[in-house]
Design a protein around this motif. Structure first.
Motif, PDB file in Angstrom:
ATOM      1  N   ALA A  66       0.803 -11.177  -4.811  1.00 11.93           N
ATOM      2  CA  ALA A  66       0.149 -12.357  -5.096  1.00 11.93           C
ATOM      3  C   ALA A  66      -1.066 -12.142  -6.277  1.00 11.93           C
ATOM      4  CB  ALA A  66      -0.626 -12.850  -3.562  1.00 11.93           C
ATOM      5  N   ALA A  67      -1.776 -10.708  -5.894  1.00 10.01           N
ATOM      6  CA  ALA A  67      -2.736 -10.692  -6.871  1.00 10.01           C
ATOM      7  C   ALA A  67      -2.131 -10.031  -8.397  1.00 10.01           C
ATOM      8  CB  ALA A  67      -3.791  -9.412  -6.436  1.00 10.01           C
ATOM      9  N   GLY A  68      -0.901 -10.048  -8.400  1.00 10.32           N
ATOM     10  CA  GLY A  68      -0.334  -9.628  -9.724  1.00 10.32           C
ATOM     11  C   GLY A  68      -0.381  -8.062  -9.964  1.00 10.32           C
ATOM     12  N   LEU A  69      -0.506  -7.317  -8.737  1.00  9.82           N
ATOM     13  CA  LEU A  69      -0.713  -5.824  -9.080  1.00  9.82           C
ATOM     14  C   LEU A  69       0.690  -5.234  -8.634  1.00  9.82           C
ATOM     15  CD1 LEU A  69      -4.295  -5.539  -7.784  1.00  9.82           C
ATOM     16  CD2 LEU A  69      -3.758  -5.669  -9.812  1.00  9.82           C
ATOM     17  N   SER A  70       0.666  -3.809  -8.851  1.00  7.02           N
ATOM     18  CA  SER A  70       1.391  -2.939  -8.040  1.00  7.02           C
ATOM     19  C   SER A  70       0.841  -2.196  -7.082  1.00  7.02           C
ATOM     20  CB  SER A  70       2.457  -2.050  -9.078  1.00  7.02           C
ATOM     21  OG  SER A  70       1.587  -1.209  -9.550  1.00  7.02           O
ATOM     22  N   ALA A  71       1.297  -1.391  -6.113  1.00  2.39           N
ATOM     23  CA  ALA A  71       0.769  -0.673  -5.087  1.00  2.39           C
ATOM     24  C   ALA A  71      -0.113   0.367  -5.671  1.00  2.39           C
ATOM     25  CB  ALA A  71       1.661  -0.247  -4.057  1.00  2.39           C
ATOM     26  N   GLN A  72       0.564   0.903  -6.785  1.00  2.00           N
ATOM     27  CA  GLN A  72      -0.637   2.206  -7.452  1.00  2.00           C
ATOM     28  C   GLN A  72      -1.806   1.618  -8.015  1.00  2.00           C
ATOM     29  OE1 GLN A  72       0.160   5.193  -6.743  1.00  2.00           O
ATOM     30  NE2 GLN A  72       2.370   5.397  -6.717  1.00  2.00           N
ATOM     31  N   ASP A  73      -2.085   0.262  -8.029  1.00  2.00           N
ATOM     32  CA  ASP A  73      -3.233  -0.085  -8.556  1.00  2.00           C
ATOM     33  C   ASP A  73      -4.338   0.091  -7.458  1.00  2.00           C
ATOM     34  OD1 ASP A  73      -2.107  -0.830 -11.105  1.00  2.00           O
ATOM     35  OD2 ASP A  73      -1.396  -2.708 -10.401  1.00  2.00           O
ATOM     36  N   ILE A  74      -3.876  -0.072  -6.419  1.00  5.32           N
ATOM     37  CA  ILE A  74      -5.074   0.057  -5.065  1.00  5.32           C
ATOM     38  C   ILE A  74      -5.590   1.427  -4.968  1.00  5.32           C
ATOM     39  CG2 ILE A  74      -5.235  -0.140  -2.629  1.00  5.32           C
ATOM     40  CD1 ILE A  74      -4.329  -2.884  -4.093  1.00  5.32           C
ATOM     41  N   THR A  91      -4.427   4.061  10.718  1.00  8.42           N
ATOM     42  CA  THR A  91      -3.100   3.376  10.545  1.00  8.42           C
ATOM     43  C   THR A  91      -3.315   3.151   9.052  1.00  8.42           C
ATOM     44  OG1 THR A  91      -3.089   2.525  12.623  1.00  8.42           O
ATOM     45  CG2 THR A  91      -1.885   1.182  11.001  1.00  8.42           C
ATOM     46  N   ALA A  92      -4.388   2.917   8.476  1.00  5.96           N
ATOM     47  CA  ALA A  92      -4.522   2.622   6.918  1.00  5.96           C
ATOM     48  C   ALA A  92      -3.618   3.814   6.068  1.00  5.96           C
ATOM     49  CB  ALA A  92      -6.055   2.794   6.483  1.00  5.96           C
ATOM     50  N   THR A  93      -3.723   5.138   6.703  1.00  2.00           N
ATOM     51  CA  THR A  93      -2.900   6.009   5.908  1.00  2.00           C
ATOM     52  C   THR A  93      -1.512   6.125   5.900  1.00  2.00           C
ATOM     53  OG1 THR A  93      -3.166   7.706   7.602  1.00  2.00           O
ATOM     54  CG2 THR A  93      -4.921   7.781   6.044  1.00  2.00           C
ATOM     55  N   LYS A  94      -1.040   5.619   7.164  1.00  2.00           N
ATOM     56  CA  LYS A  94       0.389   5.120   7.289  1.00  2.00           C
ATOM     57  C   LYS A  94       0.915   4.155   6.385  1.00  2.00           C
ATOM     58  CE  LYS A  94       3.419   4.937  11.210  1.00  2.00           C
ATOM     59  NZ  LYS A  94       3.688   4.973  12.676  1.00  2.00           N
ATOM     60  N   VAL A  95      -0.070   3.175   6.399  1.00  2.20           N
ATOM     61  CA  VAL A  95       0.306   2.015   5.525  1.00  2.20           C
ATOM     62  C   VAL A  95       0.285   2.617   3.959  1.00  2.20           C
ATOM     63  CG1 VAL A  95      -0.678  -0.381   4.516  1.00  2.20           C
ATOM     64  CG2 VAL A  95      -0.620   0.300   6.929  1.00  2.20           C
ATOM     65  N   GLN A  96      -0.774   3.293   3.606  1.00  2.00           N
ATOM     66  CA  GLN A  96      -0.698   3.958   2.148  1.00  2.00           C
ATOM     67  C   GLN A  96       0.620   4.557   2.215  1.00  2.00           C
ATOM     68  OE1 GLN A  96      -3.090   7.532   1.970  1.00  2.00           O
ATOM     69  NE2 GLN A  96      -2.831   7.740  -0.285  1.00  2.00           N
ATOM     70  N   MET A  98       3.443   4.078   3.487  1.00  5.69           N
ATOM     71  CA  MET A  98       4.649   3.249   3.195  1.00  5.69           C
ATOM     72  C   MET A  98       4.668   2.250   2.023  1.00  5.69           C
ATOM     73  SD  MET A  98       4.156   1.538   7.056  1.00  5.69           S
ATOM     74  CE  MET A  98       5.015   1.850   8.507  1.00  5.69           C
ATOM     75  N   LEU A  99       3.524   2.288   1.441  1.00  5.31           N
ATOM     76  CA  LEU A  99       3.367   1.393   0.152  1.00  5.31           C
ATOM     77  C   LEU A  99       3.721   2.310  -1.061  1.00  5.31           C
ATOM     78  CD1 LEU A  99       0.105  -0.686   0.748  1.00  5.31           C
ATOM     79  CD2 LEU A  99       2.568  -1.385   0.803  1.00  5.31           C
ATOM     80  N   GLY A 100       3.658   3.818  -0.707  1.00  5.28           N
ATOM     81  CA  GLY A 100       3.970   4.614  -1.680  1.00  5.28           C
ATOM     82  C   GLY A 100       2.862   4.828  -2.735  1.00  5.28           C
ATOM     83  N   ILE A 101       1.499   4.753  -2.214  1.00  9.25           N
ATOM     84  CA  ILE A 101       0.453   5.036  -2.882  1.00  9.25           C
ATOM     85  C   ILE A 101       0.121   6.502  -2.852  1.00  9.25           C
ATOM     86  CG2 ILE A 101      -1.997   4.388  -3.457  1.00  9.25           C
ATOM     87  CD1 ILE A 101      -1.461   1.615  -1.904  1.00  9.25           C
TER      88      ILE A 101
END
Ligand code: UT7
Length: 322
Positions: A66-74, A91-96, A98-101
């Motif tokens: 929705a923000a028009g970004l890709s995961a690597q922008d985070i 859990t934040a690191t698990k999500v990281q 999973m998102l491939g950051i």
């Protein structure tokens, strides 16, 4: 001056949706009691393959898109939860992962139902330093896993889900009046025994189950929430007439009504999703915000107040221009 601007929202719910009538087949309760006392009609319950992290990942992916970004922008993930996948790591690191950051700052915040408000203030502060540029702020829970399904006074009230927002640090000119205008948090640890989990790694070595003295929590909630919303508006230099939408923690429709009334806000300005999601703790505010953004109620330029109160007690509010 840097402002933290909301540029995307997302949410995710478990596949299984459970009605009050279905619950009443397992628990000594009724659709009438639950609707009359709480406004809840449905809740979503996580299946074996759904966890806090998978729900958080799906909500985060939607917010990033929705923000028009890709995961690597985070470059920052702040995740509010009281039901982490593991005691550690966060859990934040698990999500990281999973998102491939590949590399970012990622950690959890524990303030139960007001966890998302705590996470927003933390992310807002970190973005305004200029060190971080794009933050994912997530509220995600699987409270179904810590409910005592024999206790009808609590098990009918909660559900599972996740909501996420992207906040981007922008210079004032670029932000053009948008962004987080004020945040205000409180905690009063003397009320531990009114809403808590009767286990933990350092005490029982077990996860424990949720316990709540609902009537007392109710009483504190209305007073504290109305007060902290008023405080946050003062900090933002606004009054209740300036508010386009209140996106509250969705614990009980009666609390939403009473709090809005105390501030002189008409019920039409309050986003209500408790009927569909029940109380999803830290997920409830971003879930409701995403719902109201996607159905077109909350629009660019609107003044929105977020608020929540939960175990601790902890409570807080944030004012933003979308
Ligand atoms: O997210 C963190 C913040 N949490 C909250 O904000 C929750 C705040 N509290 C509440 O939402 C409400 O206090 C509840 C919904 C939990 C309870 O509503 P209440 O109007 O305060 O009910 P009560 O606890 O005073 O119970 C009334 C009656 C009791 O029966 P008696 O003693 O009057 O005969 C309960 O045993 O309702 C009975 N009851 C139920 N009956 C059918 C309690 N739970 C149930 C149930 N089904 N699930």
């Amino acid at each position: 001056m840097i402002r933290a601007v909301l540029t995307g929202t997302g949410s995710a719910l478990p596949v299984r949706r459970v009605s009050n009538a279905e619950l009443a087949q397992e628990v000594d309760t009724s659709d009438e009691w639950i609707v009359e006392r709480t406004g809840i009609r449905f809740r979503h319950i996580a299946g074996p393959d759904e966890t806090t992290a998978t729900l958080a990942r799906d909500a985060a992916s939607a917010a990033i898109a929705a923000a028009g970004l890709s995961a690597q922008d985070i470059d920052l993930i702040v995740l509010a939860t009281a039901t982490p996948d593991q005691t550690f790591p966060a859990t934040a690191t698990k999500v990281q992962a999973m998102l491939g950051i590949d590399d970012c700052v990622a950690f959890d915040v524990a303030a139960v139902c007001s966890g998302f408000l705590y996470a927003v203030q933390v992310a807002d502060s970190m973005l305004r330093t200029g060190v971080h540029r794009r933050a994912l702020v997530i509220g995600a829970e699987t409270f179904s896993r810590i409910l005592d399904w024999q206790d009808r006074t609590t098990c009918v009230l909660f559900g599972d889900g996740a909501g996420a927002i992207v906040l981007e640090g922008q210079e004032s000119e670029e932000a053009d009046g948008r962004g987080i205008l004020a945040t205000r948090l409180h905690a009063d640890g003397r009320h531990n025994d009114l809403l808590y989990v009767d286990g933990g790694p350092s005490t029982t070595g077990t996860v424990g189950k949720l316990r709540m003295k609902g009537r007392e929590v109710f009483r504190h909630a209305v007073v504290n929430l109305a007060a902290v919303m008023a405080e946050s508006l003062v900090i933002a230099g606004l009054s209740s007439e300036d508010v386009d939408w209140v996106v509250p923690h969705q614990a009980n429709a009666r609390i939403l009504d009473a709090t809005a009334r105390k501030l002189g806000l008409p019920p039409e300005k309050v986003v209500v999703t408790v009927d569909q999601h029940a109380n999803t703790s830290a997920a409830s505010v971003p879930l409701a915000l995403d719902t109201a953004m996607r159905d077109g109620r909350v629009r660019a330029g609107d003044i929105v107040v977020l608020e929540a109160m939960g175990g601790g007690f902890t409570w807080g509010a944030a004012v933003l221009r979308v």
